[in-house]
Design a protein around this motif. Sequence first.
Motif, short mmCIF file in Angstrom:
data_model
loop_
_atom_site.label_atom_id
_atom_site.label_comp_id
_atom_site.label_asym_id
_atom_site.label_seq_id
_atom_site.Cartn_x
_atom_site.Cartn_y
_atom_site.Cartn_z
N SER A 265 -63.72 9.85 25.01
CA SER A 265 -64.45 10.59 26.04
C SER A 265 -64.71 9.73 27.27
O SER A 265 -65.41 8.72 27.19
CB SER A 265 -65.78 11.08 25.46
OG SER A 265 -66.58 11.67 26.46
N THR A 266 -64.15 10.13 28.41
CA THR A 266 -64.39 9.36 29.63
C THR A 266 -65.87 9.42 30.04
O THR A 266 -66.40 8.46 30.60
CB THR A 266 -63.53 9.88 30.79
OG1 THR A 266 -63.81 11.27 31.02
CG2 THR A 266 -62.04 9.72 30.47
N ARG A 267 -66.54 10.53 29.77
CA ARG A 267 -67.96 10.64 30.13
C ARG A 267 -68.81 9.64 29.36
O ARG A 267 -69.90 9.28 29.81
CB ARG A 267 -68.45 12.08 29.85
CG ARG A 267 -69.84 12.37 30.39
CD ARG A 267 -70.10 13.86 30.42
NE ARG A 267 -70.11 14.44 29.10
CZ ARG A 267 -71.21 14.51 28.33
NH1 ARG A 267 -72.35 14.02 28.75
NH2 ARG A 267 -71.15 15.09 27.15
N HIS A 268 -68.32 9.20 28.22
CA HIS A 268 -69.05 8.23 27.42
C HIS A 268 -68.56 6.80 27.65
O HIS A 268 -68.83 5.89 26.86
CB HIS A 268 -68.95 8.59 25.94
CG HIS A 268 -69.76 9.78 25.57
ND1 HIS A 268 -69.35 11.07 25.85
CD2 HIS A 268 -70.99 9.90 24.98
CE1 HIS A 268 -70.27 11.92 25.41
NE2 HIS A 268 -71.27 11.24 24.90
N TYR B 70 -69.00 15.44 23.10
CA TYR B 70 -67.86 14.62 23.51
C TYR B 70 -66.70 15.46 24.03
O TYR B 70 -66.10 16.25 23.29
CB TYR B 70 -67.37 13.77 22.33
CG TYR B 70 -68.42 12.81 21.81
CD1 TYR B 70 -68.58 11.55 22.38
CD2 TYR B 70 -69.25 13.17 20.75
CE1 TYR B 70 -69.56 10.67 21.91
CE2 TYR B 70 -70.22 12.29 20.28
CZ TYR B 70 -70.37 11.05 20.86
OH TYR B 70 -71.33 10.18 20.40
N ASP B 71 -66.37 15.30 25.31
CA ASP B 71 -65.14 15.84 25.87
C ASP B 71 -64.02 14.86 25.53
O ASP B 71 -64.07 13.69 25.95
CB ASP B 71 -65.25 16.00 27.39
CG ASP B 71 -66.22 17.09 27.77
OD1 ASP B 71 -66.13 18.19 27.20
OD2 ASP B 71 -67.08 16.84 28.64
#
Length: 358
Positions: free
Chosen positions: A177-180, A226-227
């Motif tokens: 996940s890039t957001r994470h 999670y994306d």
Amino acid sequence: MAPIRLLVLGTGGMANTHGLNFSTIPDVTLVGAVDVDIAKVRAFAARHDIPNTFTSLEEAIAWGEFDAATNVTPDRIHHPTTLALLAAGKHVMCEKPLAETYSKAEEMAVAAERSGLVNMVNLTYRNVAQVQKARQMVVDGEIGRVRHVEASYLQSWLVSKAWGDWMTESQWLWRLSTRHGSNGVLGDVGIHILDFAGFGAATEIDHVFTRLKTFEKAAGNRIGEYDLDANDSFIMTAEFTNGAIGVIHASRWATGHLNELRLRVHGDKGALEVIHRPDGSTLRACLKEDVEKAIWQEIPVEPVETNYQKFVAAIRDGHGQQPDFRHAANLQRVLDLALRTEAERRELSVSSRGPRKA
């Protein structure tokens, strides 16, 4: 001489590896551990016989009774915590990657150089004796001029549960996940295979073009918070500073390969192959009269010092050791450029870098 007093920053899975390795070095004492989770840090300290625990780095720095720290926090935490440690006058070993971006890694490298403190990045596959031997053979001219390089890092945790169930465990989901904070397989193991290839072939990347791929892994490529949008596989073509060209690739979909690094270096007088797996490592060579019939022989290799031992020796001797922050920052520049080449669909030159060190 008094033992080197070491602080362990972060107490996740890899921190246990650091704790175990440093505890075997005679002139090192683990004196403190830091984690925002008080239960985790206390359990870690009990496991490794560490007398002092803290729930913030600021608290540990205020205490100050340590000489060096090993930074085993998540990737996005490396930058602020390492800068704080350097500002406090502490030697630092940092887990890879040094930072999520080249700009942050460069800032860390500059701060380390200005401080005069020992700084190393734990590129663990430098501990593989076979790749160190291969590098020496290249430097000694045993395979002649390097013409072609092949390197791969193959994992299969997206198609097996050998390391755990990635669909239910946060330690794997965040890596997707890039957001994470994940840059995918390129950011996670790309730095390892770039270092493995460049170090073993005694060269560095000069031009790069990369393709990235994210495969569907769940409905809508999302599990809970999670994306699952980080890249799962990459293929990189490269031209090296010694004039060779090569291909470097990595994937988490490599069915049948738990965790395998492979390097082939082809010269105009011979060739080398290094394979590293969890169950062992091998170095093979095709040299001299064997070149005519493509016969490969296994090369015996002596054990080498680990990064942990080198870090301690550097503190004792007052001399820098590789791989240092500058080297890791240069690798991060290549990784950042790789992301750009995917977006722009064109080859880019690795230029305007800091001093080159292998």
